[in-house]
Design a protein around this motif. Structure first.
Motif, PDB file in Angstrom:
ATOM      1  N   LYS A 152       0.797  -1.234   0.000  1.00  0.00           N
ATOM      2  CA  LYS A 152       0.000   0.000   0.000  1.00  0.00           C
ATOM      3  C   LYS A 152       0.831   1.286   0.000  1.00  0.00           C
ATOM      4  N   PRO A 153       1.826   1.414   0.920  1.00  0.00           N
ATOM      5  CA  PRO A 153       2.593   2.669   0.898  1.00  0.00           C
ATOM      6  C   PRO A 153       3.324   2.903  -0.417  1.00  0.00           C
ATOM      7  N   PHE A 154       3.814   1.834  -1.030  1.00  0.00           N
ATOM      8  CA  PHE A 154       4.534   2.002  -2.304  1.00  0.00           C
ATOM      9  C   PHE A 154       3.572   2.441  -3.405  1.00  0.00           C
ATOM     10  N   LEU A 155       2.348   1.878  -3.379  1.00  0.00           N
ATOM     11  CA  LEU A 155       1.360   2.260  -4.388  1.00  0.00           C
ATOM     12  C   LEU A 155       0.913   3.704  -4.176  1.00  0.00           C
ATOM     13  N   GLU A 156       0.812   4.096  -2.884  1.00  0.00           N
ATOM     14  CA  GLU A 156       0.431   5.484  -2.588  1.00  0.00           C
ATOM     15  C   GLU A 156       1.486   6.437  -3.143  1.00  0.00           C
ATOM     16  N   MET A 157       2.756   6.041  -2.972  1.00  0.00           N
ATOM     17  CA  MET A 157       3.833   6.912  -3.448  1.00  0.00           C
ATOM     18  C   MET A 157       3.879   6.996  -4.973  1.00  0.00           C
ATOM     19  N   LEU A 158       3.343   5.961  -5.626  1.00  0.00           N
ATOM     20  CA  LEU A 158       3.284   6.014  -7.098  1.00  0.00           C
ATOM     21  C   LEU A 158       2.399   7.163  -7.567  1.00  0.00           C
ATOM     22  N   GLU A 159       1.482   7.582  -6.687  1.00  0.00           N
ATOM     23  CA  GLU A 159       0.582   8.677  -7.066  1.00  0.00           C
ATOM     24  C   GLU A 159       1.219  10.040  -6.833  1.00  0.00           C
ATOM     25  N   TRP A 160       2.340  10.067  -6.092  1.00  0.00           N
ATOM     26  CA  TRP A 160       3.059  11.330  -5.937  1.00  0.00           C
ATOM     27  C   TRP A 160       3.783  11.595  -7.253  1.00  0.00           C
ATOM     28  N   LYS A 161       4.547  12.665  -7.266  1.00  0.00           N
ATOM     29  CA  LYS A 161       5.277  12.979  -8.500  1.00  0.00           C
ATOM     30  C   LYS A 161       6.453  12.000  -8.650  1.00  0.00           C
ATOM     31  N   PRO A 162       6.320  11.013  -9.525  1.00  0.00           N
ATOM     32  CA  PRO A 162       7.419  10.038  -9.616  1.00  0.00           C
ATOM     33  C   PRO A 162       8.592  10.551 -10.448  1.00  0.00           C
ATOM     34  N   VAL A 163       9.770  10.292  -9.971  1.00  0.00           N
ATOM     35  CA  VAL A 163      10.981  10.758 -10.663  1.00  0.00           C
ATOM     36  C   VAL A 163      11.937   9.583 -10.853  1.00  0.00           C
ATOM     37  N   SER A 164      12.359   9.386 -12.083  1.00  0.00           N
ATOM     38  CA  SER A 164      13.337   8.319 -12.339  1.00  0.00           C
ATOM     39  C   SER A 164      14.721   8.941 -12.316  1.00  0.00           C
ATOM     40  N   ILE A 165      15.320   8.988 -11.133  1.00  0.00           N
ATOM     41  CA  ILE A 165      16.562   9.770 -11.009  1.00  0.00           C
ATOM     42  C   ILE A 165      17.699   9.230 -11.868  1.00  0.00           C
ATOM     43  N   TYR A 166      17.759   7.914 -12.013  1.00  0.00           N
ATOM     44  CA  TYR A 166      18.890   7.337 -12.737  1.00  0.00           C
ATOM     45  C   TYR A 166      18.896   7.740 -14.220  1.00  0.00           C
ATOM     46  N   SER A 167      17.706   7.996 -14.759  1.00  0.00           N
ATOM     47  CA  SER A 167      17.697   8.319 -16.188  1.00  0.00           C
ATOM     48  C   SER A 167      18.166   9.742 -16.438  1.00  0.00           C
ATOM     49  N   HIS A 168      18.423  10.490 -15.369  1.00  0.00           N
ATOM     50  CA  HIS A 168      18.944  11.846 -15.556  1.00  0.00           C
ATOM     51  C   HIS A 168      20.384  11.954 -15.070  1.00  0.00           C
ATOM     52  N   MET A 169      20.975  10.771 -14.896  1.00  0.00           N
ATOM     53  CA  MET A 169      22.386  10.720 -14.474  1.00  0.00           C
ATOM     54  C   MET A 169      23.248  10.233 -15.641  1.00  0.00           C
ATOM     55  N   PRO A 170      24.570  10.337 -15.523  1.00  0.00           N
ATOM     56  CA  PRO A 170      25.414   9.903 -16.659  1.00  0.00           C
ATOM     57  C   PRO A 170      25.132   8.446 -17.049  1.00  0.00           C
ATOM     58  N   PRO A 171      25.228   8.115 -18.334  1.00  0.00           N
ATOM     59  CA  PRO A 171      24.952   6.743 -18.775  1.00  0.00           C
ATOM     60  C   PRO A 171      25.899   5.711 -18.153  1.00  0.00           C
ATOM     61  N   GLN A 172      27.094   6.151 -17.730  1.00  0.00           N
ATOM     62  CA  GLN A 172      27.993   5.231 -17.012  1.00  0.00           C
ATOM     63  C   GLN A 172      27.533   5.254 -15.550  1.00  0.00           C
ATOM     64  N   LEU A 173      26.358   4.665 -15.306  1.00  0.00           N
ATOM     65  CA  LEU A 173      25.678   4.843 -14.025  1.00  0.00           C
ATOM     66  C   LEU A 173      26.519   4.402 -12.829  1.00  0.00           C
ATOM     67  N   ASP A 174      27.133   3.223 -12.912  1.00  0.00           N
ATOM     68  CA  ASP A 174      27.897   2.738 -11.755  1.00  0.00           C
ATOM     69  C   ASP A 174      29.067   3.657 -11.436  1.00  0.00           C
ATOM     70  N   ALA A 175      29.692   4.199 -12.478  1.00  0.00           N
ATOM     71  CA  ALA A 175      30.804   5.132 -12.249  1.00  0.00           C
ATOM     72  C   ALA A 175      30.274   6.376 -11.537  1.00  0.00           C
ATOM     73  N   ALA A 176      29.100   6.861 -11.982  1.00  0.00           N
ATOM     74  CA  ALA A 176      28.508   8.059 -11.362  1.00  0.00           C
ATOM     75  C   ALA A 176      28.142   7.792  -9.906  1.00  0.00           C
ATOM     76  N   LEU A 177      27.593   6.614  -9.638  1.00  0.00           N
ATOM     77  CA  LEU A 177      27.200   6.275  -8.267  1.00  0.00           C
ATOM     78  C   LEU A 177      28.426   6.103  -7.378  1.00  0.00           C
ATOM     79  N   ASP A 178      29.496   5.566  -7.948  1.00  0.00           N
ATOM     80  CA  ASP A 178      30.738   5.383  -7.188  1.00  0.00           C
ATOM     81  C   ASP A 178      31.337   6.747  -6.827  1.00  0.00           C
ATOM     82  N   ILE A 179      31.281   7.670  -7.777  1.00  0.00           N
ATOM     83  CA  ILE A 179      31.792   9.026  -7.516  1.00  0.00           C
ATOM     84  C   ILE A 179      31.008   9.644  -6.356  1.00  0.00           C
ATOM     85  N   PHE A 180      29.682   9.475  -6.397  1.00  0.00           N
ATOM     86  CA  PHE A 180      28.863  10.030  -5.317  1.00  0.00           C
ATOM     87  C   PHE A 180      29.257   9.404  -3.976  1.00  0.00           C
ATOM     88  N   MET A 181      29.458   8.087  -3.987  1.00  0.00           N
ATOM     89  CA  MET A 181      29.761   7.407  -2.728  1.00  0.00           C
ATOM     90  C   MET A 181      31.104   7.885  -2.148  1.00  0.00           C
TER      91      MET A 181
END
Lengths: 283, 427
Positions: B361-390
């Motif tokens: 239920k909580p996950f479905l409720e959150m689907l009704e909020w403004k959903p954002v796919s954060i990874y699709s707005h990050m560099p295509p070398q996703l793991d490298a970008a996530l490693d840099i953040f870490m």
């Protein structure tokens, strides 16, 4: 006829070792530009050397390798000398000390990770139990400690190899040499220094070099325990090559860094060969 | 179904599939694979690899020319490189031929941009990934707390109240030691604070123009303020245990073993927590938001598992039938009900068993909020970008840099990744 016998082994080596090595080296001189793979000469190497993390990562690799080999040698030699003596249950002790060697690097990584957890790990728990809580540390979370911690874990895994090899060497030394030295007034320490060590030198050189090469390209344990973190404080060349290849999807640059690693290991080999020949001559 | 080898049967067609879910939920996907085999008289040769290893194996197989017909992918992490390397078959022409055409077919699914790269669709998703707040109801009751925190202030107060270090009990477990750190511990806070993580969505995954530092959200005030809030939870309020050395598996274990009262995680964690057989009552709540926020936002990793077809697939029509079968109402519904996942099909979300499940239920409720796919707005070398953040978030948490300095560095390095990608694969 000799060549016929060598052929299967030679073919196996070419297919599984020499061809991939040269293919990777070739790859290091190419790169993808605007969707096309083109020859870029030494550009990948220059880029890798200019990378801000190259020198710290190289230094970490030397620290990890150097202290691992030193730790293996000291502990392995100590155990070998001890287990060469006529002590009670000697065979049992000899068998027990091999236990760490039986685990894979991944299992060792998991064990040490659990031992080193800051809040629920065994090491800090034991320190608190012994009223030594002030010594408790974040062993894997503190950038100043993390590389030393993974080095200790690596020393723990592989020292049995050293004790096994050195023990075999010790068993090959004739007791008569010590008896003769004793007659000449040489003490136990002198016997170790002037008989044991020189006769073990070729074995020690061989295992140290092998260990240095294995450790320099070691990946699994560090990957499981820290993935090179925190703050790249435990990043070594092997983990960096993996990240460039599979995080950045840059196989060409990864091949260049791999080429530099190969070069460093070749230098180690040359040092070994030189030392080995002089040891042989000295012996 | 034959695993790791062929059980050739006469007149049966063979399809090869590389996937990872036979490791995680073999009883669910195993049944679906068998249903497909029976329905289409196919021998599905399944090779199962671990989730992190599979993309690497796909890339190596593509170079060696040994690709299977079908692959399960974590599209947000690997789709761009698989497409640029010419490994995947675009699904557009197959979807067009479906009754009602592309528009009708895709309207059955929630909106996704992660399955697309440079305007073409390459995969269809099975389940979704959003993040909620797992909480230990017994610990809450013992501390006299009636309900899970709804706002950030309440989150701090609750976590502080539930942190009793001498008992080895902590208020909140956060994933701080692997590539999920950004998504698991920070993204929701950033989005709910009105911040952005990567580049504007309209830029796409791999812009053809040079990305400017100004376009990147991670070092802007809203994001930095949210990151500071999380760092305060760790350093100031001390309610998060061992952040730097806690990858997801450790933080999950801490919650499941009753060491942490709350945990930020997704629905995929439900079977993991159950697997520990916790001796306490627990539930899941929607993610807390800053007081006074008008627009609740959420992090949506979207399409956590997807099926795609290799360009070298010999019987592409049959390959498409498999993808269509696995993403049908029947299959996604079965997977969602038995695996407790958030489905990607609108008609499955409407199913009673899904809608009325208290854990979903909580996950479905959150689907009704403004959903954002954060990874699709990050560099295509996703793991490298996530490693840099870490790396940089650790410098901030350990006090080696200010949060602003660390995030400025992240933005610079992410920009370099986009530049590198454009240089490699740009027009």
């Amino acid at each position: 006829m000799v060549y016929v016998f060598i052929l299967p082994m030679f073919t196996y080596m070419v297919v599984t070792c020499i061809y991939p090595l040269f293919d990777a080296l070739k790859m290091s001189f190419y790169n993808v530009v605007k969707g096309r793979t083109i020859l870029v000469g030494l550009d990948n190497y220059i880029e890798v050397l200019r990378e801000q993390y190259f020198w710290p990562v190289l230094s970490n690799s030397f620290f990890f390798t150097g202290f691992t080999v030193l730790g293996h040698l000291l502990i392995g030699l100590g155990f070998a000398l001890l287990l060469n003596k006529k002590i009670k249950y000697r065979n049992l002790w000899r068998a027990l000390q091999f236990i760490p060697w039986l685990f894979s690097a991944v299992v060792v990584g998991c064990i040490w990770m659990l031992l080193c957890l800051p809040t629920q790990g065994f090491i800090n728990g034991a320190l608190f139990e012994l009223n030594l809580g002030s010594l408790a540390q974040d062993w894997l979370g503190d950038p100043k400690l993390v590389l030393a911690t993974v080095t200790v874990a690596n020393i723990w895994t592989w020292y049995p190899f050293f004790s096994l090899m050195i023990l075999a060497g010790l068993q090959g030394i004739s007791k008569d040499l010590y008896e003769a030295a004793k007659v000449d007034g040489v003490g136990r320490w002198g016997g170790f220094l002037y008989i044991t060590l020189p006769l073990l030198k070729p074995i020690i050189l061989t295992i140290c070099l092998l260990d240095a090469i294995w450790t320099f390209r070691f990946f699994d344990l560090i990957w499981v325990m820290t993935r090179g973190g925190p703050m790249k404080a435990s990043e070594v060349m092997a983990t960096q090559v993996y990240k460039i290849a599979f995080y950045n999807f840059d196989f060409h640059r990864a091949a260049a860094l791999g080429g530099i690693m190969t070069l460093i290991m070749l230098v180690l080999c040359l040092i070994y060969l030189r030392s080995y020949h002089s040891a042989e001559g000295g012996g | 179904m034959s695993i790791g080898g062929t059980m050739a049967q006469e007149k049966k067609k063979i399809l090869t599939l590389w996937e990872w879910h036979m490791v995680e939920v073999p009883e669910i996907v195993g049944k679906l694979y068998e249903d497909f085999e029976q329905r289409y008289n196919v021998d599905l040769v399944v090779e199962t690899l671990g989730f992190p290893e599979l993309p690497k194996k796909i890339l190596m197989a593509a170079k060696a020319g040994t690709m299977p017909d079908l692959v399960e992918i974590f599209a947000i992490g690997v789709l761009p490189v698989l497409v640029e390397e010419g490994i995947l078959e675009p699904l557009g022409p197959y979807i067009e031929r479906e009754p009602g055409g592309k528009e009708k077919f895709l309207s059955q699914y929630l909106d996704y941009d992660l399955t697309y790269y440079k305007g073409k669709i390459y995969s269809l998703p099975i389940y979704d990934g959003s993040w909620g707040l797992f909480y230990n109801k017994d610990m809450f009751k013992e501390a006299g707390i009636d309900q899970p925190p709804k706002t950030w202030d309440e989150l701090v107060a609750t976590a502080v109240k539930l942190t009793i270090p001498e008992k080895g009990q902590w208020g909140l477990a956060l994933d701080g030691g692997d590539n999920e750190t950004l998504n698991g511990a920070f993204a929701n806070f950033i989005l709910q604070n009105g911040g952005r993580i990567g580049i504007p969505p309209e830029y796409g995954r791999a812009p053809e123009f040079e990305v400017s530092i100004k376009d990147i959200g991670i070092n802007k005030p809203e994001a930095v303020e949210a990151i500071k809030f999380v760092i305060d939870l760790i350093n100031k309020y001390k309610v998060v245990p061992a952040f730097v050395t806690s990858p997801a598996r450790i933080s999950r274990e801490m919650f499941a073993k009753g060491k942490a009262a709350m945990l930020c995680d997704g629905p995929w964690n439900i079977p993991i927590v159950r697997g520990f057989d916790p001796k306490f009552d627990w539930s899941i709540a929607v993610f807390p938001w800053p007081k006074g926020t008008k627009q609740k936002a959420m992090s949506l990793t979207t399409g956590d598992t997807e099926f795609a077809m290799s360009r070298s697939c010999e019987d592409k029509e049959l390959g498409w039938k498999f993808i269509k079968f696995m993403t049908s109402k029947e299959s996604i519904g079965y997977w969602a009900i038995h695996g407790l996942t958030v489905p990607t099909r609108k008609d499955v979300i409407e199913m009673r068993e899904i809608k009325e499940n208290p854990l979903l239920k909580p996950f479905l409720e959150m689907l009704e909020w403004k959903p954002v796919s954060i990874y699709s707005h990050m560099p295509p070398q996703l793991d490298a970008a996530l490693d840099i953040f870490m790396v940089e978030i650790h410098t901030a948490v350990l006090g080696k840099k200010t949060t602003q300095e660390a995030m400025d560095r992240v933005a610079e390095e992410w920009k370099a990744l986009w530049d590198e990608w454009r240089e490699k694969y740009g027009e």
